[in-house]
Write a protein that holds these residues in place. Structure first.
Motif, short mmCIF file in Angstrom:
data_model
loop_
_atom_site.label_atom_id
_atom_site.label_comp_id
_atom_site.label_asym_id
_atom_site.label_seq_id
_atom_site.Cartn_x
_atom_site.Cartn_y
_atom_site.Cartn_z
N ASP A 144 0.83 -1.22 0.00
CA ASP A 144 0.00 0.00 0.00
C ASP A 144 0.86 1.26 0.00
O ASP A 144 0.44 2.32 0.51
CB ASP A 144 -0.95 0.03 1.20
N GLY A 145 2.08 1.18 -0.54
CA GLY A 145 2.93 2.35 -0.66
C GLY A 145 3.75 2.67 0.57
O GLY A 145 4.46 3.69 0.58
N PHE A 146 3.70 1.84 1.62
CA PHE A 146 4.42 2.13 2.86
C PHE A 146 5.73 1.35 2.92
O PHE A 146 5.78 0.14 2.67
CB PHE A 146 3.58 1.78 4.08
N VAL A 147 6.81 2.06 3.30
CA VAL A 147 8.14 1.48 3.51
C VAL A 147 8.72 2.08 4.78
O VAL A 147 8.56 3.29 5.03
CB VAL A 147 9.08 1.77 2.32
N THR A 148 9.37 1.27 5.60
CA THR A 148 10.03 1.78 6.80
C THR A 148 11.51 1.42 6.77
O THR A 148 11.90 0.40 6.19
CB THR A 148 9.40 1.20 8.08
N ARG A 149 12.32 2.29 7.41
CA ARG A 149 13.77 2.08 7.48
C ARG A 149 14.22 2.16 8.93
O ARG A 149 13.71 2.97 9.71
CB ARG A 149 14.52 3.11 6.66
N TYR A 150 15.22 1.30 9.26
CA TYR A 150 15.77 1.22 10.61
C TYR A 150 17.29 1.25 10.48
O TYR A 150 17.90 0.29 10.03
CB TYR A 150 15.32 -0.06 11.31
N GLY A 151 17.91 2.41 10.86
CA GLY A 151 19.34 2.59 10.61
C GLY A 151 20.19 2.65 11.86
O GLY A 151 19.69 2.69 12.99
N HIS A 152 21.53 2.62 11.62
CA HIS A 152 22.58 2.68 12.65
C HIS A 152 22.58 1.42 13.54
O HIS A 152 22.96 1.50 14.72
CB HIS A 152 22.43 3.94 13.52
N ASN A 153 22.19 0.29 12.98
CA ASN A 153 22.09 -0.94 13.77
C ASN A 153 23.47 -1.50 14.10
O ASN A 153 24.43 -1.34 13.34
CB ASN A 153 21.28 -2.00 13.02
N ASP A 154 23.51 -2.18 15.24
CA ASP A 154 24.72 -2.89 15.60
C ASP A 154 24.80 -4.21 14.85
O ASP A 154 25.88 -4.67 14.47
CB ASP A 154 24.75 -3.14 17.11
N GLU A 155 23.64 -4.84 14.61
CA GLU A 155 23.57 -6.10 13.88
C GLU A 155 22.17 -6.26 13.28
O GLU A 155 21.17 -6.04 13.96
CB GLU A 155 23.86 -7.28 14.80
N ASN A 156 22.14 -6.63 12.01
CA ASN A 156 20.86 -6.94 11.36
C ASN A 156 20.55 -8.42 11.56
O ASN A 156 21.41 -9.27 11.36
CB ASN A 156 20.90 -6.62 9.87
N LEU A 157 19.32 -8.71 11.91
CA LEU A 157 18.92 -10.09 12.20
C LEU A 157 18.05 -10.70 11.09
O LEU A 157 17.66 -11.86 11.18
CB LEU A 157 18.16 -10.17 13.53
N VAL A 158 17.76 -9.93 10.04
CA VAL A 158 16.96 -10.44 8.92
C VAL A 158 17.75 -10.23 7.64
O VAL A 158 18.64 -9.39 7.56
CB VAL A 158 15.59 -9.73 8.83
N THR A 159 17.42 -11.02 6.65
CA THR A 159 18.12 -10.94 5.37
C THR A 159 17.18 -10.46 4.26
O THR A 159 15.95 -10.46 4.42
CB THR A 159 18.68 -12.32 4.98
#
Length: 313
Positions: free
Chosen positions: A251-266
């Motif tokens: 529906d046109g929505f995107v979210t971003r999560y930055g400055h992470n110490d570790e990403n847990l998803v690929t």
């Protein structure tokens, strides 16, 4: 007619002369005795056969009566078992109806549907061309019309309740899906908002710069969670963001999560609302452990604050 009599002694022989009456009497005696004897024997034999025949008929009739009595007893037992089974079935159907009513009302409350959106106590609107009647197992059993009417009424109620539960389940699934896909809530489980959306003083040189998201500060390693279900479209380093996760929610929505110490998803992973996707860190252009959170709508950033405080009914 003469009758010659010879004794043991051959020297003595007597001769008797019989007149007509004597002849007749002798004939009667000689012929009548065998006939009478045969007649008596025939009568005795006939009487014996008749008695045997009568005895056989009586025995067969008694056997038939025994068989008929067994059939009557069997039919009575079968009728009793059938009535018992139908009584049990009737009680089971009533208990099912009570459970369905209670379950439906409970599900309506849990779903938190809007007033008037769904009423489990009302019969749902359904229709269609008339088809063949439903074959019921009790149709072949001869029962009282009142009992048949009770079964039919309960069957209709059960069908209505089952139909309502299907509709309610579908509505709950749609509602749950909308809730899962709706961007709402905080991207952290612990922490506080340290910077808002819009113009601000840049933390590195103090000049006014546009801040396209909000920052949530906290301890390093704290949980970062998805604010809605979706598909991971980025998981890795990105200029200025450090280690970043991007999720497309549809529906046109995107979210971003930055400055992470570790990403847990690929990349390509499907995530659920509230699922941990990263650990808080200070990678990229950052002054300390926090998560930079952005919300895009139709390709443009919007203030995440309205979605952070949003609740979905």
């Amino acid at each position: 007619m003469k009758i010659i009599l010879i004794s043991n002694r051959a020297e003595k022989v007597r001769t008797l002369s019989l007149n007509s009456w004597a002849k007749g009497l002798l004939s009667v005696l000689l012929l009548g005795i065998p006939v009478a004897t045969g007649t008596l024997l025939g009568v005795k034999i006939a009487d014996g056969r008749w008695e045997l025949l009568v005895e056989n008929n009586i025995s067969e009739m008694q056997h038939e009566l025994v068989l008929q009595q067994q059939e009557v007893d069997s039919a009575r037992d079968e009728a009793s078992r059938t009535l018992t089974a139908m009584t049990v079935k009737l009680a089971d159907m009533r208990s099912r109806l009570i459970r369905l009513d209670a379950l439906g009302e409970r599900l309506t409350q849990i779903a938190r549907l809007e007033d008037g959106e769904f009423n489990f106590s009302d019969t749902p609107g359904i229709g269609g061309p008339e088809g063949s009647p439903l074959q019921r197992s009790i149709s072949a059993i001869s029962v009282q019309p009142e009992l048949t009417a009770i079964f039919d009424k309960l069957d209709r109620k059960l069908e209505n309740r089952e139909s309502q539960l299907q509709i309610l389940t579908s509505m709950m699934s749609d509602s749950r899906l909308r809730k899962e896909q709706t961007v709402a809530g905080r991207p952290i489980t612990k922490g506080w908002m340290s910077s808002s959306y819009g113009m601000r003083s840049d933390p590195f040189h103090g000049e006014q710069r546009w801040h396209a998201g909000v920052d949530f500060a906290g301890k390093k390693g704290s949980e970062i969670v998805a604010v809605a279900s979706g598909v991971v479209t980025w998981s890795g380093k990105r200029s200025g963001y450090g280690d970043m996760v991007e999720i497309n929610h549809g529906d046109g929505f995107v979210t971003r999560y930055g400055h992470n110490d570790e990403n847990l998803v690929t990349l390509g992973s499907i995530v659920k609302k509230g699922q941990q996707i990263a650990r808080m860190g200070s990678s990229g252009r950052s002054t300390g452990p926090h998560v930079h959170f952005e919300v895009f709508k139709n390709g443009r950033t919007v203030d995440p604050a309205s979605y952070i405080h949003k609740t979905h009914r």
